[in-house]
Design a protein around this motif. Sequence first.
Motif, PDB file in Angstrom:
ATOM      1  N   ILE A 192       0.858  -1.205   0.000  1.00 58.67           N
ATOM      2  CA  ILE A 192       0.000   0.000   0.000  1.00 58.67           C
ATOM      3  C   ILE A 192       0.890   1.250   0.000  1.00 58.67           C
ATOM      4  N   ALA A 193       1.939   1.236   0.869  1.00 60.79           N
ATOM      5  CA  ALA A 193       2.857   2.394   0.922  1.00 60.79           C
ATOM      6  C   ALA A 193       3.515   2.588  -0.442  1.00 60.79           C
ATOM      7  N   GLY A 194       3.855   1.472  -1.100  1.00 63.23           N
ATOM      8  CA  GLY A 194       4.525   1.533  -2.398  1.00 63.23           C
ATOM      9  C   GLY A 194       3.643   2.089  -3.503  1.00 63.23           C
ATOM     10  N   SER A 195       2.307   2.039  -3.294  1.00 61.89           N
ATOM     11  CA  SER A 195       1.409   2.508  -4.351  1.00 61.89           C
ATOM     12  C   SER A 195       1.150   4.014  -4.273  1.00 61.89           C
ATOM     13  N   LEU A 255      11.006   0.953  -0.651  1.00 59.83           N
ATOM     14  CA  LEU A 255      12.402   0.493  -0.651  1.00 59.83           C
ATOM     15  C   LEU A 255      13.053   0.718   0.714  1.00 59.83           C
ATOM     16  N   ILE A 256      12.776   1.881   1.312  1.00 65.99           N
ATOM     17  CA  ILE A 256      13.372   2.175   2.632  1.00 65.99           C
ATOM     18  C   ILE A 256      12.854   1.172   3.672  1.00 65.99           C
ATOM     19  N   LEU A 257      11.524   0.872   3.594  1.00 64.92           N
ATOM     20  CA  LEU A 257      10.940  -0.022   4.593  1.00 64.92           C
ATOM     21  C   LEU A 257      11.378  -1.465   4.389  1.00 64.92           C
ATOM     22  N   GLY A 284       7.517   4.388  -4.198  1.00 62.13           N
ATOM     23  CA  GLY A 284       8.598   3.442  -4.480  1.00 62.13           C
ATOM     24  C   GLY A 284       9.741   3.596  -3.487  1.00 62.13           C
ATOM     25  N   TYR A 285      10.077   4.855  -3.172  1.00 67.39           N
ATOM     26  CA  TYR A 285      11.182   5.109  -2.232  1.00 67.39           C
ATOM     27  C   TYR A 285      10.813   4.634  -0.817  1.00 67.39           C
TER      28      TYR A 285
END
Length: 220
Positions: free
Chosen positions: A159-162, A172-174, A168-169
């Motif tokens: 969900i965060a990636g969307s 990637l960090i998570l 995207g960042y």
Amino acid sequence: MTLNDKIYKWLDDRFKLSELLPPIVKHPAPLNVVSNPLYCLGGTAFLCFLILVITGIFLAMYYKPTPAEAYKSVEHIMTAVPMGSLIRSVHHWAANTMIAAVMLHMMRIYFMGAYKKPRELNWVVGISLLLITTTFGFSGYLLPWDQLAFWATKIGTGIAGSIPVIGGYISLILVGGNDIGAETLTRFFAIHVMILPIAIATLLGLHFMMVRIQGISGRL
Ligand code: HEM
């Protein structure tokens, strides 16, 4: 002179308690606060936080944040560590209660209009506290490293990636790579036991300072 008086005098001679304490502890509270339990919701959230810190310290003594050992260490806490299952359960329920208390506290602030001038900034700090509280829950969810934890994190980071542009960042960090793995577990552990506790302690300090300076809303 009783023992208590002697201790107080000893401290007073060194720290001038009789000058420092009265302005802090002798503070008038609005009458509606004293008679209305809705004003206890913020304090309830804070009590839960203190319980979480204490039980969390005990859990951290046994928990191991690696894919090979995380699940086993939680099993060890539940079955072999004295009172381990009680401490983990209290941590779990205090976390759920804290989220409920923070949400209800926020609703109390909203419906009573307690966010209005001069408390706008405290509302903003409160929203950050709400975000931190939910992120605590999310980061803690992965730590047992079981199926539920894995898939919940997969969905959450998805969900965060969307999120447009920055998603995207964030993902990637998570996640720390392409898929949930050892990197994700150590990151979530660091977020859960270091980054968020420092952030929440700082913001709670600000929150309480503002409540103190501005006073609780309502008639004196
Ligand atoms: C970790 C989470 C939080 C803790 C421990 C906490 C704690 C407290 C406490 C103890 C008070 C004193 C009065 C009361 O309890 O009602 C208070 C007041 C206040 N809180 Fe929070 N709070 C938290 C989150 C929030 C959130 C999410 C918001 C709003 C978005 C918020 C906004 C406020 C405001 C505006 C006041 C002043 C209320 C007034 O003067 O009537 N707080 N908070």
